[in-house]
Design a protein around this motif. Structure first.
Motif, mmCIF file in Angstrom:
data_model
loop_
_atom_site.group_PDB
_atom_site.id
_atom_site.type_symbol
_atom_site.label_atom_id
_atom_site.label_comp_id
_atom_site.label_asym_id
_atom_site.label_seq_id
_atom_site.Cartn_x
_atom_site.Cartn_y
_atom_site.Cartn_z
ATOM 1 N N PHE A 4 28.665 42.282 39.177
ATOM 2 C CA PHE A 4 30.056 42.692 39.313
ATOM 3 C C PHE A 4 30.962 41.477 39.295
ATOM 4 C CE2 PHE A 4 33.808 43.296 41.982
ATOM 5 C CZ PHE A 4 34.403 44.342 41.300
ATOM 6 N N ASN A 5 32.022 41.543 38.510
ATOM 7 C CA ASN A 5 33.058 40.520 38.465
ATOM 8 C C ASN A 5 34.409 41.214 38.617
ATOM 9 O OD1 ASN A 5 31.475 38.103 37.795
ATOM 10 N ND2 ASN A 5 31.092 39.171 35.866
ATOM 11 N N GLU A 6 35.344 40.543 39.279
ATOM 12 C CA GLU A 6 36.689 41.123 39.423
ATOM 13 C C GLU A 6 37.342 41.341 38.066
ATOM 14 O OE1 GLU A 6 38.382 42.269 42.072
ATOM 15 O OE2 GLU A 6 36.685 41.866 43.371
ATOM 16 N N VAL A 7 37.158 40.381 37.155
ATOM 17 C CA VAL A 7 37.683 40.502 35.799
ATOM 18 C C VAL A 7 36.486 40.516 34.856
ATOM 19 C CG1 VAL A 7 39.094 39.447 34.007
ATOM 20 C CG2 VAL A 7 39.800 39.280 36.398
ATOM 21 N N ASN A 8 36.321 41.620 34.164
ATOM 22 C CA ASN A 8 35.206 41.750 33.231
ATOM 23 C C ASN A 8 35.701 41.568 31.803
ATOM 24 O OD1 ASN A 8 32.826 42.418 34.832
ATOM 25 N ND2 ASN A 8 34.025 44.199 35.456
ATOM 26 N N ARG A 35 39.068 42.008 27.381
ATOM 27 C CA ARG A 35 39.137 42.261 28.824
ATOM 28 C C ARG A 35 38.965 43.760 29.034
ATOM 29 N NH1 ARG A 35 44.295 40.769 29.827
ATOM 30 N NH2 ARG A 35 43.668 38.645 30.250
#
Length: 122
Positions: A4-8, A35
């Motif tokens: 999981f990343n805040e911005v994928n 994005r």
């Protein structure tokens, strides 16, 4: 393992069918970084487009989406195959997506990616 990343973001190939190659469409592939936007963003853009069309106005919702989701690219040259790289910037993006067949190729690649069809290794 899913990370999981805040911005994928993800990379996908956009297949640009260039009609300028001697009366035949030639597919040219470009690696584009996108994005991942939340579903609310897409809904908001679609609603804005519907409201504009209902009022008899023009709303370029495809451009609005691409301005937000395209964050980079590789494999675009200036002038010729051996020319310098066409570096990503907001201004360069606007020039590129002003070309209708590039715009549709980028949108197709984005939808493929967010629907789980991006190339392996992302």
């Amino acid at each position: 393992m899913f990370v999981f990343n805040e911005v994928n973001t993800f990379w996908n190939k956009a297949r640009i069918y260039d009609p300028t190659e001697g009366f035949r469409k030639v597919a040219k592939e470009v690696d584009v970084e996108f994005r991942v936007m939340p579903p609310e963003f897409i809904t908001e853009v679609a609603d804005r487009g519907l409201r504009a069309r209902s009022a008899g106005e023009i709303c370029d919702d495809t451009r609005l989406v691409l301005e937000q989701v395209v964050v980079g690219w590789k494999g675009i040259k200036v002038g010729a195959k051996d020319g310098p790289d066409f570096e990503f910037s907001d201004e360069a993006l606007l020039k590129l997506i002003a070309i209708p067949y590039v715009r549709s190729a980028f949108m197709d690649a984005y939808w493929e990616g967010v629907n789980g069809k991006a190339r392996k290794g992302n």
